[in-house]
Motif scaffolding. Structure first.
Motif, PDB file in Angstrom:
ATOM      1  N   TRP A 185       0.830  -1.200   0.000  1.00  0.00           N
ATOM      2  CA  TRP A 185       0.000   0.000   0.000  1.00  0.00           C
ATOM      3  C   TRP A 185       0.868   1.255   0.000  1.00  0.00           C
ATOM      4  CZ3 TRP A 185      -4.666   0.525  -1.513  1.00  0.00           C
ATOM      5  CH2 TRP A 185      -5.595  -0.516  -1.373  1.00  0.00           C
ATOM      6  N   ARG A 186       1.975   1.211   0.721  1.00  0.00           N
ATOM      7  CA  ARG A 186       2.855   2.379   0.733  1.00  0.00           C
ATOM      8  C   ARG A 186       3.460   2.615  -0.645  1.00  0.00           C
ATOM      9  NH1 ARG A 186       8.226   2.811   4.439  1.00  0.00           N
ATOM     10  NH2 ARG A 186       9.029   1.536   2.750  1.00  0.00           N
ATOM     11  N   ASN A 187       3.848   1.522  -1.336  1.00  0.00           N
ATOM     12  CA  ASN A 187       4.396   1.659  -2.686  1.00  0.00           C
ATOM     13  C   ASN A 187       3.349   2.210  -3.650  1.00  0.00           C
ATOM     14  OD1 ASN A 187       6.864   0.676  -1.849  1.00  0.00           O
ATOM     15  ND2 ASN A 187       6.395  -1.447  -2.410  1.00  0.00           N
ATOM     16  N   GLN A 188       2.089   1.743  -3.479  1.00  0.00           N
ATOM     17  CA  GLN A 188       1.028   2.253  -4.343  1.00  0.00           C
ATOM     18  C   GLN A 188       0.793   3.748  -4.108  1.00  0.00           C
ATOM     19  OE1 GLN A 188      -0.418   0.422  -6.833  1.00  0.00           O
ATOM     20  NE2 GLN A 188       1.151  -1.049  -6.182  1.00  0.00           N
ATOM     21  N   LYS A 189       0.845   4.156  -2.858  1.00  0.00           N
ATOM     22  CA  LYS A 189       0.672   5.570  -2.539  1.00  0.00           C
ATOM     23  C   LYS A 189       1.807   6.400  -3.139  1.00  0.00           C
ATOM     24  CE  LYS A 189      -1.868   4.776   1.775  1.00  0.00           C
ATOM     25  NZ  LYS A 189      -1.822   4.895   3.255  1.00  0.00           N
ATOM     26  N   ILE A 190       3.044   5.866  -3.022  1.00  0.00           N
ATOM     27  CA  ILE A 190       4.191   6.584  -3.586  1.00  0.00           C
ATOM     28  C   ILE A 190       4.058   6.694  -5.101  1.00  0.00           C
ATOM     29  CG2 ILE A 190       6.687   6.460  -3.956  1.00  0.00           C
ATOM     30  CD1 ILE A 190       6.936   5.202  -1.185  1.00  0.00           C
ATOM     31  N   LEU A 191       3.603   5.599  -5.758  1.00  0.00           N
ATOM     32  CA  LEU A 191       3.421   5.614  -7.209  1.00  0.00           C
ATOM     33  C   LEU A 191       2.368   6.638  -7.624  1.00  0.00           C
ATOM     34  CD1 LEU A 191       4.021   4.418  -9.994  1.00  0.00           C
ATOM     35  CD2 LEU A 191       2.302   2.639  -9.509  1.00  0.00           C
ATOM     36  N   ALA A 192       1.238   6.638  -6.928  1.00  0.00           N
ATOM     37  CA  ALA A 192       0.173   7.584  -7.250  1.00  0.00           C
ATOM     38  C   ALA A 192       0.638   9.022  -7.043  1.00  0.00           C
ATOM     39  CB  ALA A 192      -1.049   7.300  -6.384  1.00  0.00           C
TER      40      ALA A 192
END
Length: 221
Positions: A185-192
């Protein structure tokens, strides 16, 4: 927690006990009780990182399980205090015919309170008395539990230990899955966030040439 499990037994029959920790050491304590000789004695058994201290006197056994870091002075002070309280209890006079855990209701709370007292603020005078007695009695031995167990009992205790390790492994895997999920989830947030920042940068660059509304470029074409 220093003192973990304490009990009073007549021979191998447990009359009352209390366990302060969450892990169940009932099988280990019951196995050790069957190995204690009938004569009056004081002894310490070692098992893993735990010490089982006991005093056997007059047919009764007073046993306490403790962390090895505690040493022997406080556990034996606890046992002396436990022995005095049990001898003074009215129920001790009729304990000869008492069944297993027959004194749990009357003396179990006493063991619980005594464990709490010694785990939080052990009385200094009892510790001093225990030190004096330990200095005088040099024959209190320390023996490894493995030396008194036969092969079948070793296997049973090993199974108990394996069950605990399996539970710890399950908890570790569950925790690892939680960490992986949090990382995803943290990686997805960083990507977004990176995409949004990239779009903003592109808008800023385009706005320098086409205006804030990007209408100047369309009107030129």
């Amino acid at each position: 927690m220093s003192l973990i499990h304490a009990l009073v037994a007549r021979g191998s029959t447990i009359l009352a006990e209390h366990q302060a920790g969450k892990r169940d050491f009932s099988h280990a304590t019951e196995t050790i009780l069957t190995k204690i000789p009938p004569n009056d004695s004081k002894l310490t058994y070692v098992w893993e990182q735990y010490l089982f201290h006991y005093v056997s006197e007059g047919g009764y056994i007073y046993l306490v399980m403790a962390d090895d870091a505690v040493g022997r002075r406080m556990p034996f002070a606890f046992l002396a205090d436990l022995q005095r309280k049990f001898s003074a209890a009215p129920s001790s006079s009729s304990s000869g015919e008492t069944p297993v855990h027959g004194l749990q209701g009357s003396f179990g709370p006493t063991i619980s309170a005594l464990l709490h007292q010694y785990n939080t603020s052990p009385p200094v005078d009892e510790l001093t008395r225990a030190r004096s007695e330990l200095d005088q009695v040099k024959d209190i031995m320390v023996q490894n539990v493995e030396q008194i167990l036969n092969r079948g009992e070793r296997i049973e205790l090993l199974v108990d230990k394996t069950d605990v390790m399996a539970g710890q492994a399950t908890a570790f895997r569950r925790g690892a899955r939680t960490v992986r999920r949090q990382m995803w989830w943290r990686n997805q947030k960083i990507l977004a966030l990176s995409i949004i920042v990239g779009l903003i940068i592109l808008w800023i660059i385009a706005a320098q040439f086409c205006g804030a509304g990007l209408n100047q470029c369309s009107s030129r074409s």
